[in-house]
Write a protein that holds these residues in place. Structure first.
Motif: not given
Length: 676
Positions: A2, A21-24, A26, A84, A88
């Protein structure tokens, strides 16, 4: 791996936006929250007696990774959001609120702080260290450290709910702003609009594969239409749409949120021993208490309202004379103001715009900063950015040392909220002998270049750019030890001084000569225009003053009393605006549901700050004028005592160190034409 949780390994430690990445986000937040908790646990577990370094300084440098991730995330959430990121934000806000509460309500941590505070005379502290100690102690007390356990839980519940409500509020405003479009197919309805505004509206329609022209609530679209469109019915439609944001029957309505937010803020203040939210907030402001603020605003209202009423009468008579308008309405304001200004001063914003090409104005701000503060801006392509529109600059001193990284983001887009603001991705601070330099950004919503024209600014947009650039200078020139006192980390009624004072250079011939050049011919702005800009500076200033005061009084209305009996947002607003209303009310409109400054930003009980800081900026610029607007000695005093010092001393002490005296209100009243 990450990226957000590891050293960035980039030029100047800048954020690697294109690789994130947006998923990084959280997992990065979770990791950084855990790390922050561990840092606090270690601080508390220290077996050595509490002293400044092992407690106060250690606390100031804790959570640095979390602050960095938060700065990146929430700045993107304002300037480049999507569904997204919204999700978050809703998930992470209560977790951040819980962490904040866990720190300020940590009994053992507070005991260490209290120990250092009670023995402060023994530690031989510098002014900055003493300020940090007193700020920490007050912050803990003011945020519940002395509450019994059951009350601490109530505080946690309130803060958690508020963190989510404020985010929802902002998302609703943005959603309603994006949802509205005026689709025009008949060119007759464009009568009066400048060529550039027509071209921009056509390009927007083309982007959406539509015929004709699109007008939106984004400022570069909205303002020209309200100022120049001859079609009064269409101006009315657009004005009502703008005033209905988050105040209509849909999922974005903010009325219940407004009432819930103000009641929670009031309950929170009561829990902490304050009569109202305004009492809580203003204890840590130059103004000190709600009575001072109300007196300040009402004194200015008393001086400004007669001028506003005279100006409204003049504008009404003018509209009746040229167009037979029986009653001047809010959607007539900008249109007839512009026409009257053209008549009185022979000054047309459209004639000025060719002299204010965005790139030239920005370079002008850079040149003025160089003359005043000896800093140089160089655009570089090696710094990653979050959107192709963003420009990136290295800022260096005259010896080549890095002062700051500067981001500039100028054009509207779907994921970006309206307005203009300054922010930072990384603060300045000194740690282990290293002076970490700040990464500062300004975000605006100016007209985009078209196929035939560059981005040309109205004079109002020129002053907006200088305003935000003034905030940026406050961040860039910071030179303090602790991040929590750096840059714009000052009292909120002081933070607008650097921004508002910079606007003054836009009215000075010597400064305009640096950047006001015709985008096609390179010719300088004619002297007659410069004179007219100065002459017209106080044009309709009475109306502008009363409008600004009305916003400050509305803010104090919501936050300076017990709001529990308020049932209707609209009814309450009408009561608050009773003394400031000049134009007739629009039944379908309300301000509070989209008054983001006080419900989603940091200005609750602080909107008066703009007027308060105008007193400071008028007084400060008078000092420059007396000695020359590029006087190095005065500029050095401003840099050394205001821009570089952040929140290391009480702002009045900083101001007096710069000016040699407390500010006077007379320069502001003179500038506004309210006294001779």
């Amino acid at each position: 791996m990450n990226l957000l949780t590891t050293p960035f390994n980039t030029a100047h430690d800048t954020a690697p936006f294109s690789s994130i990445q947006q998923s990084d986000f959280l997992p990065a937040f979770e990791d950084a929250i855990t790390e922050t908790r561990n840092e606090i646990d270690q601080l508390v577990a220290n077996s050595k007696p509490a002293d400044f370094e092992n407690t106060i300084a250690a606390l100031a440098y804790s959570g640095m990774k979390l602050d960095r991730i938060s700065n990146i995330f929430f700045n993107l959430h304002s300037a480049e959001t999507n569904d997204e990121l919204d999700k978050i934000a809703q998930e992470i806000a209560p977790k951040l609120s819980k962490l904040s509460n866990d720190i300020t309500l940590n009994k053992d941590l507070f005991e260490r702080i209290k120990t250092v505070y009670s023995k402060k005379e023994q530690f031989n502290l510098s002014v900055e260290q003493l300020t940090l100690l007193e700020k920490n102690y007050k912050d803990f007390v003011r945020n519940g450290a002395l509450l019994p356990e059951d009350k601490k839980q109530q505080l946690r519940d309130i803060d958690a709910e508020l963190s989510v409500l404020k985010l929802k509020y902002g998302e609703h405003v943005l959603a309603d702003s994006n949802a509205y479009q005026m689709h025009l197919l008949d060119p007759v309805e464009l009568a009066g609009l400048p060529e550039g505004a027509i071209e921009a509206a056509h390009e927007l329609a083309k982007e959406q594969e539509k015929e004709g022209w699109l007008i939106t609530l984004d400022y570069p679209s909205y303002i020209p239409f309200m100022t120049y469109a001859e079609n009064r019915a269409r101006r009315e439609e657009l004005a009502i749409a703008a005033g209905k944001k988050a105040f209509q029957t849909n999922d974005n309505n903010n009325e219940e949120l407004v009432l819930r937010i103000v009641n929670l803020r009031h309950q929170r203040a009561n829990l902490l021993g304050y009569p109202t939210h305004a009492h809580f907030v203003l204890e840590e402001r130059m103004a000190k208490d709600p009575e001072t603020v109300k007196t300040f605003l009402n004194d200015l209202l008393e001086k400004g309202k007669p001028a506003a009423e005279n100006e409204f009468a003049e504008l009404s008579a003018f509209a009746k004379e040229i167009d037979g308008i029986a009653q001047l309405e809010k959607w007539d304001s900008a249109y007839y103001s512009e026409k009257l200004k053209q008549l009185k001063f022979n000054l047309d914003d459209e004639k000025l715009k060719p002299y204010f090409k965005l790139e030239n104005v920005l370079q002008g701000a850079f040149d003025i900063a160089n003359r005043l503060f000896d800093i140089n801006f160089k655009e570089v392509g090696t710094i990653d950015k979050y959107h192709p529109d963003v420009q990136t600059f290295e800022v260096r001193d005259n010896l080549g040392g890095l002062v700051a990284i500067f981001y500039a983001d100028f054009f509207p887009r779907k994921g970006k909220r309206n307005g203009a603001w300054m922010t930072s991705f990384k603060p300045q601070y000194i740690q282990d002998g290293n002076n970490e330099r700040p990464h500062v950004s300004i975000v605006c919503n100016f007209t985009k270049p078209t196929a035939t024209k560059p981005s040309l600014l109205t004079f109002n947009e020129v002053t907006t750019l200088f305003h935000e650039f003034g905030h940026a200078l406050h961040g860039m020139l910071a030179n303090t030890t602790y991040p929590t006192l750096s840059g714009t980390s000052v009292y909120w009624d002081f933070v607008e001084l650097p921004s508002q004072v910079m606007e003054n250079w836009c009215y000075e011939e010597e400064a305009l000569a640096l950047f006001a050049k015709h985008y096609e011919t390179g010719a300088s702005l004619p002297m007659e225009y410069v004179e007219k800009i100065k002459e017209s500076a106080a044009f309709l200033e009475g109306l502008a003053t009363v409008r600004q005061l009305s916003f400050g009084l509305l803010d104090m209305g919501w936050h300076g009393q017990d709001p529990s009996a308020i049932k209707s947002v609209k009814t309450f607003e009408l009561e608050q605006f009773a003394n400031t209303n000049i134009y007739p009310d629009i039944a379908d409109n309300a301000m509070s549901p989209s008054f983001s400054h006080i419900f989603n930003g940091g200005y609750s009980s602080g909107y008066y700050s703009y007027k308060w800081a105008e007193v400071l900026d008028a007084d400060a610029f008078e000092y420059f004028k007396e000695n020359g607007i590029f006087n190095k000695e005065v500029a050095k005093k401003f840099k050394d005592n205001i821009l570089s010092k952040g929140g290391t001393m009480h702002p009045m002490e900083l101001y007096k160190a710069f000016r040699g005296k407390e500010p006077s209100v007379e320069p502001l009243l003179r500038r506004a034409g309210l006294i001779d």
